[in-house]
Design a protein around this motif. Structure first.
Motif, PDB file in Angstrom:
ATOM      1  N   PHE A  76      -1.660  -0.945  67.630  1.00 59.22           N
ATOM      2  CA  PHE A  76      -0.513  -0.620  68.474  1.00 59.22           C
ATOM      3  C   PHE A  76      -0.729   0.704  69.210  1.00 59.22           C
ATOM      4  O   PHE A  76      -0.305   0.854  70.355  1.00 59.22           O
ATOM      5  N   GLU A  77      -1.395   1.638  68.566  1.00 56.70           N
ATOM      6  CA  GLU A  77      -1.704   2.899  69.221  1.00 56.70           C
ATOM      7  C   GLU A  77      -2.722   2.686  70.347  1.00 56.70           C
ATOM      8  O   GLU A  77      -2.647   3.327  71.393  1.00 56.70           O
ATOM      9  N   TYR A  78      -3.654   1.762  70.126  1.00 60.52           N
ATOM     10  CA  TYR A  78      -4.635   1.438  71.170  1.00 60.52           C
ATOM     11  C   TYR A  78      -3.944   0.825  72.386  1.00 60.52           C
ATOM     12  O   TYR A  78      -4.267   1.153  73.530  1.00 60.52           O
ATOM     13  N   LYS A  79      -2.996  -0.064  72.121  1.00 60.92           N
ATOM     14  CA  LYS A  79      -2.259  -0.673  73.228  1.00 60.92           C
ATOM     15  C   LYS A  79      -1.434   0.371  73.975  1.00 60.92           C
ATOM     16  O   LYS A  79      -1.282   0.296  75.191  1.00 60.92           O
ATOM     17  N   LYS A  80      -0.931   1.355  73.265  1.00 64.98           N
ATOM     18  CA  LYS A  80      -0.062   2.334  73.880  1.00 64.98           C
ATOM     19  C   LYS A  80      -0.843   3.417  74.621  1.00 64.98           C
ATOM     20  O   LYS A  80      -0.499   3.781  75.751  1.00 64.98           O
ATOM     21  N   HIS A  81      -1.926   3.935  73.994  1.00 65.48           N
ATOM     22  CA  HIS A  81      -2.638   5.070  74.565  1.00 65.48           C
ATOM     23  C   HIS A  81      -4.045   4.743  75.044  1.00 65.48           C
ATOM     24  O   HIS A  81      -4.674   5.565  75.696  1.00 65.48           O
ATOM     25  N   GLY A  82      -4.569   3.589  74.679  1.00 64.75           N
ATOM     26  CA  GLY A  82      -5.911   3.216  75.106  1.00 64.75           C
ATOM     27  C   GLY A  82      -7.022   3.834  74.275  1.00 64.75           C
ATOM     28  O   GLY A  82      -8.178   3.799  74.663  1.00 64.75           O
ATOM     29  N   GLU A  83      -6.687   4.418  73.123  1.00 64.03           N
ATOM     30  CA  GLU A  83      -7.700   5.004  72.249  1.00 64.03           C
ATOM     31  C   GLU A  83      -7.595   4.372  70.859  1.00 64.03           C
ATOM     32  O   GLU A  83      -6.519   4.135  70.345  1.00 64.03           O
ATOM     33  N   PHE A  84      -8.763   4.109  70.275  1.00 63.79           N
ATOM     34  CA  PHE A  84      -8.805   3.527  68.930  1.00 63.79           C
ATOM     35  C   PHE A  84      -9.551   4.481  68.006  1.00 63.79           C
ATOM     36  O   PHE A  84     -10.685   4.858  68.278  1.00 63.79           O
ATOM     37  N   GLU A  85      -8.909   4.891  66.932  1.00 62.57           N
ATOM     38  CA  GLU A  85      -9.545   5.790  65.979  1.00 62.57           C
ATOM     39  C   GLU A  85     -10.143   4.986  64.833  1.00 62.57           C
ATOM     40  O   GLU A  85      -9.451   4.255  64.144  1.00 62.57           O
ATOM     41  N   PHE A  86     -11.459   5.121  64.670  1.00 64.03           N
ATOM     42  CA  PHE A  86     -12.154   4.382  63.639  1.00 64.03           C
ATOM     43  C   PHE A  86     -12.163   5.111  62.288  1.00 64.03           C
ATOM     44  O   PHE A  86     -12.318   4.484  61.248  1.00 64.03           O
ATOM     45  N   THR A  87     -12.027   6.408  62.308  1.00 67.08           N
ATOM     46  CA  THR A  87     -12.236   7.192  61.090  1.00 67.08           C
ATOM     47  C   THR A  87     -11.284   6.822  59.943  1.00 67.08           C
ATOM     48  O   THR A  87     -11.760   6.546  58.831  1.00 67.08           O
ATOM     49  N   PRO A  88      -9.964   6.780  60.138  1.00 71.12           N
ATOM     50  CA  PRO A  88      -9.085   6.433  59.007  1.00 71.12           C
ATOM     51  C   PRO A  88      -9.341   5.014  58.490  1.00 71.12           C
ATOM     52  O   PRO A  88      -9.365   4.788  57.286  1.00 71.12           O
ATOM     53  N   ALA A  89      -9.548   4.081  59.405  1.00 75.04           N
ATOM     54  CA  ALA A  89      -9.806   2.703  58.982  1.00 75.04           C
ATOM     55  C   ALA A  89     -11.146   2.603  58.256  1.00 75.04           C
ATOM     56  O   ALA A  89     -11.273   1.884  57.259  1.00 75.04           O
ATOM     57  N   ALA A  90     -12.149   3.346  58.711  1.00 77.14           N
ATOM     58  CA  ALA A  90     -13.457   3.323  58.046  1.00 77.14           C
ATOM     59  C   ALA A  90     -13.378   3.932  56.657  1.00 77.14           C
ATOM     60  O   ALA A  90     -13.977   3.417  55.706  1.00 77.14           O
ATOM     61  N   ILE A  91     -12.631   5.014  56.516  1.00 75.40           N
ATOM     62  CA  ILE A  91     -12.473   5.632  55.200  1.00 75.40           C
ATOM     63  C   ILE A  91     -11.790   4.673  54.237  1.00 75.40           C
ATOM     64  O   ILE A  91     -12.213   4.502  53.089  1.00 75.40           O
ATOM     65  N   LEU A  92     -10.726   4.025  54.679  1.00 75.32           N
ATOM     66  CA  LEU A  92     -10.038   3.065  53.822  1.00 75.32           C
ATOM     67  C   LEU A  92     -10.929   1.864  53.494  1.00 75.32           C
ATOM     68  O   LEU A  92     -10.923   1.370  52.366  1.00 75.32           O
ATOM     69  N   PHE A  93     -11.707   1.401  54.472  1.00 79.34           N
ATOM     70  CA  PHE A  93     -12.598   0.267  54.232  1.00 79.34           C
ATOM     71  C   PHE A  93     -13.664   0.605  53.194  1.00 79.34           C
ATOM     72  O   PHE A  93     -13.900  -0.156  52.255  1.00 79.34           O
ATOM     73  N   PHE A  94     -14.312   1.755  53.344  1.00 83.34           N
ATOM     74  CA  PHE A  94     -15.350   2.123  52.388  1.00 83.34           C
ATOM     75  C   PHE A  94     -14.756   2.459  51.011  1.00 83.34           C
ATOM     76  O   PHE A  94     -15.394   2.214  49.988  1.00 83.34           O
ATOM     77  N   GLY A  95     -13.543   2.989  50.981  1.00 87.51           N
ATOM     78  CA  GLY A  95     -12.855   3.180  49.699  1.00 87.51           C
ATOM     79  C   GLY A  95     -12.559   1.858  49.032  1.00 87.51           C
ATOM     80  O   GLY A  95     -12.694   1.719  47.811  1.00 87.51           O
ATOM     81  N   LEU A  96     -12.167   0.854  49.830  1.00 88.91           N
ATOM     82  CA  LEU A  96     -11.916  -0.475  49.285  1.00 88.91           C
ATOM     83  C   LEU A  96     -13.194  -1.108  48.768  1.00 88.91           C
ATOM     84  O   LEU A  96     -13.219  -1.694  47.683  1.00 88.91           O
ATOM     85  N   VAL A  97     -14.277  -0.968  49.497  1.00 93.40           N
ATOM     86  CA  VAL A  97     -15.569  -1.504  49.037  1.00 93.40           C
ATOM     87  C   VAL A  97     -15.996  -0.795  47.750  1.00 93.40           C
ATOM     88  O   VAL A  97     -16.467  -1.449  46.800  1.00 93.40           O
ATOM     89  N   PHE A  98     -15.830   0.520  47.695  1.00 90.71           N
ATOM     90  CA  PHE A  98     -16.171   1.273  46.490  1.00 90.71           C
ATOM     91  C   PHE A  98     -15.339   0.811  45.298  1.00 90.71           C
ATOM     92  O   PHE A  98     -15.857   0.610  44.199  1.00 90.71           O
TER      93      PHE A  98
END
Length: 112
Positions: A76-98
């Motif tokens: 939704f933030e990407y749709k609104k501002h045109g920017e996508f932040e990978f860092t929080p999603a990547a941290i959560l993904f690697f935490g989930l894999v761990f």
């Protein structure tokens, strides 16, 4: 004043004598360290079962929910501002894999 100190010393001495006479000496019957180690080994297997069957699945579910919520918010933030932040999603993904793979190796590291 001296009579008060003398009376206090006599009472204190009587209490110490009664304690010495009426307190039995207690010795441990057998090897205490062996009993403690055996109890720990029994408890360690129970702790391992609880952590594997309760704690890790709860942590996995919480991380999975947080990951999907963060991905939705990032979309939704990407749709609104045109920017996508990978860092929080990547941290959560690697935490989930761990957390998903932790039961495979964590007990070898701890030594249980």
């Amino acid at each position: 004043m001296e009579k008060k100190i003398e009376k206090t010393l006599i009472i204190f001495s009587c209490v110490l004598i009664f304690l010495a006479l009426f307190s039995p000496t207690v010795f441990a019957a057998g090897e205490v360290s062996g009993a403690i180690e055996q109890t720990w080994q029994t408890a360690a297997t129970q702790i391992k079962d609880v952590v594997n069957n309760v704690v890790f699945p709860v942590v996995d579910c919480v991380l999975a929910v947080l990951l999907f919520v963060k991905l939705a918010m990032s979309y939704f933030e990407y749709k609104k501002h045109g920017e996508f932040e990978f860092t929080p999603a990547a941290i959560l993904f690697f935490g989930l894999v761990f957390a998903l793979t932790a039961p495979l190796y964590i007990w070898d590291i701890i030594g249980i």
